[in-house]
Write a protein that holds these residues in place. Sequence first.
Motif, PDB file in Angstrom:
ATOM      1  N   ASP A 233      -4.675 -57.525 -50.297  1.00 32.01           N
ATOM      2  CA  ASP A 233      -5.500 -56.507 -50.953  1.00 32.01           C
ATOM      3  C   ASP A 233      -6.879 -56.445 -50.299  1.00 32.01           C
ATOM      4  O   ASP A 233      -7.360 -57.440 -49.730  1.00 32.01           O
ATOM      5  CB  ASP A 233      -5.668 -56.821 -52.440  1.00 32.01           C
ATOM      6  N   ASP A 234      -7.548 -55.306 -50.423  1.00 29.91           N
ATOM      7  CA  ASP A 234      -8.924 -55.191 -49.948  1.00 29.91           C
ATOM      8  C   ASP A 234      -9.853 -56.080 -50.770  1.00 29.91           C
ATOM      9  O   ASP A 234      -9.628 -56.309 -51.965  1.00 29.91           O
ATOM     10  CB  ASP A 234      -9.416 -53.746 -50.069  1.00 29.91           C
TER      11      ASP A 234
ATOM     12  N   LEU B 163     -13.748 -56.260 -52.064  1.00 28.21           N
ATOM     13  CA  LEU B 163     -14.892 -55.379 -52.268  1.00 28.21           C
ATOM     14  C   LEU B 163     -16.202 -56.122 -52.007  1.00 28.21           C
ATOM     15  O   LEU B 163     -16.473 -57.155 -52.641  1.00 28.21           O
ATOM     16  CB  LEU B 163     -14.894 -54.839 -53.699  1.00 28.21           C
TER      17      LEU B 163
ATOM     18  N   ASP C  49     -18.441 -53.779 -44.255  1.00 29.14           N
ATOM     19  CA  ASP C  49     -17.387 -52.798 -44.486  1.00 29.14           C
ATOM     20  C   ASP C  49     -16.535 -52.628 -43.225  1.00 29.14           C
ATOM     21  O   ASP C  49     -17.063 -52.417 -42.127  1.00 29.14           O
ATOM     22  CB  ASP C  49     -18.037 -51.465 -44.889  1.00 29.14           C
ATOM     23  N   GLY C  50     -15.223 -52.769 -43.370  1.00 28.08           N
ATOM     24  CA  GLY C  50     -14.308 -52.600 -42.247  1.00 28.08           C
ATOM     25  C   GLY C  50     -13.911 -53.885 -41.553  1.00 28.08           C
ATOM     26  O   GLY C  50     -12.952 -53.880 -40.765  1.00 28.08           O
TER      27      GLY C  50
ATOM     28  N   GLN D 239      -7.169 -59.673 -45.249  1.00 28.65           N
ATOM     29  CA  GLN D 239      -7.895 -58.750 -46.117  1.00 28.65           C
ATOM     30  C   GLN D 239      -8.887 -57.923 -45.310  1.00 28.65           C
ATOM     31  O   GLN D 239      -9.522 -58.442 -44.384  1.00 28.65           O
ATOM     32  CB  GLN D 239      -8.660 -59.509 -47.220  1.00 28.65           C
ATOM     33  N   THR D 240      -9.015 -56.661 -45.695  1.00 31.98           N
ATOM     34  CA  THR D 240     -10.027 -55.777 -45.123  1.00 31.98           C
ATOM     35  C   THR D 240     -11.183 -55.694 -46.107  1.00 31.98           C
ATOM     36  O   THR D 240     -10.980 -55.534 -47.314  1.00 31.98           O
ATOM     37  CB  THR D 240      -9.444 -54.385 -44.875  1.00 31.98           C
ATOM     38  N   MET D 241     -12.408 -55.787 -45.572  1.00 23.01           N
ATOM     39  CA  MET D 241     -13.596 -55.693 -46.403  1.00 23.01           C
ATOM     40  C   MET D 241     -13.923 -54.215 -46.643  1.00 23.01           C
ATOM     41  O   MET D 241     -13.946 -53.421 -45.699  1.00 23.01           O
ATOM     42  CB  MET D 241     -14.796 -56.364 -45.730  1.00 23.01           C
ATOM     43  N   VAL D 242     -14.188 -53.858 -47.886  1.00 21.18           N
ATOM     44  CA  VAL D 242     -14.494 -52.472 -48.260  1.00 21.18           C
ATOM     45  C   VAL D 242     -15.744 -52.482 -49.135  1.00 21.18           C
ATOM     46  O   VAL D 242     -15.862 -53.280 -50.059  1.00 21.18           O
ATOM     47  CB  VAL D 242     -13.308 -51.845 -49.030  1.00 21.18           C
ATOM     48  N   GLN D 243     -16.682 -51.603 -48.830  1.00 23.93           N
ATOM     49  CA  GLN D 243     -17.913 -51.543 -49.621  1.00 23.93           C
ATOM     50  C   GLN D 243     -17.611 -51.047 -51.038  1.00 23.93           C
ATOM     51  O   GLN D 243     -16.958 -50.034 -51.225  1.00 23.93           O
ATOM     52  CB  GLN D 243     -18.918 -50.607 -48.957  1.00 23.93           C
TER      53      GLN D 243
END
Length: 283
Positions: A112-113, A115, A262-263, A278-282
């Motif tokens: 999951d991303d 946040l 982010d990203g 995991q991808t970092m998302v703002q």
Amino acid sequence: MTLGRLGNVGEEIPVIRHEGRVLDLRSLTADIDGAFLASDGIARARAAAAAGELAELAGAAEMRVGTPIARPGKVVCIGLNYHDHAEETGAAIPAEPVVFMKDASTVSGPFDDVLIPRKSVKTDWEVELGVVIGTEARYVDSPEAALAHVAGYVLSHDVSEREFQLEKSGQWDLGKSCETFNPLGPDLVPADMVEDPQNLGLRLWVNGQQHQNGNTSAQIFSIAYVIWYLSQYMVLRPGDVINTGTPAGVALGIEGQPYLRDGDVVELEIDGLGRSRQTMVQA
């Protein structure tokens, strides 16, 4: 044999991975949670799989991988538990385990991303061995008796916001309990499938560059000692998760190292426990 949960958030299906097949556990339990573990669920699932009593889950390969444990009662964490991590952060080697809590709702799926909190400038990574409690641990007699209370082990990402944790109020929980800050899994590996939890390699990469490469043998306080110690102050219940600390290589300890943005993509693995991403998302 490992256990997991597949499906959309709130709709996860409990499964057992057995001999290359993904088997549906819903005929045995509604979920993989504290009640399942407390009722000898792992042994029952293993026996049912071996007896051919479980159906294969259709479409399992295309499903989202959820947290391997549903709704942990609490997530207890041990800080500064590797010599090299304490040294890189300029902290003294602790005489006793450094204990803090994470909001259990931070637990999220391994792919999951994550946040990044609003106003965050210091979101950091930490690969950790997670311990899942299987039977109630209250005033355990000794460290030698502690591992009998372990259901299994998981790959855990103890994401941290260092400014919130260390620079604002000094309350560690504020930098640890942000939404999605504890990706867990992919699998719950039963304790008897892990030959030596005190000799597991842990590794982490950010955007393909390796930053952490440690081993649980370098822990200051062993897993058994941590469980025994915690049980003198709180009751550890089935389904509770203990994050046992991170080795060196976090952004906090590297001069000039940028924190997560982010990203960014973080990948983690522990010997025998699988790999997560995991991808970092703002936020």
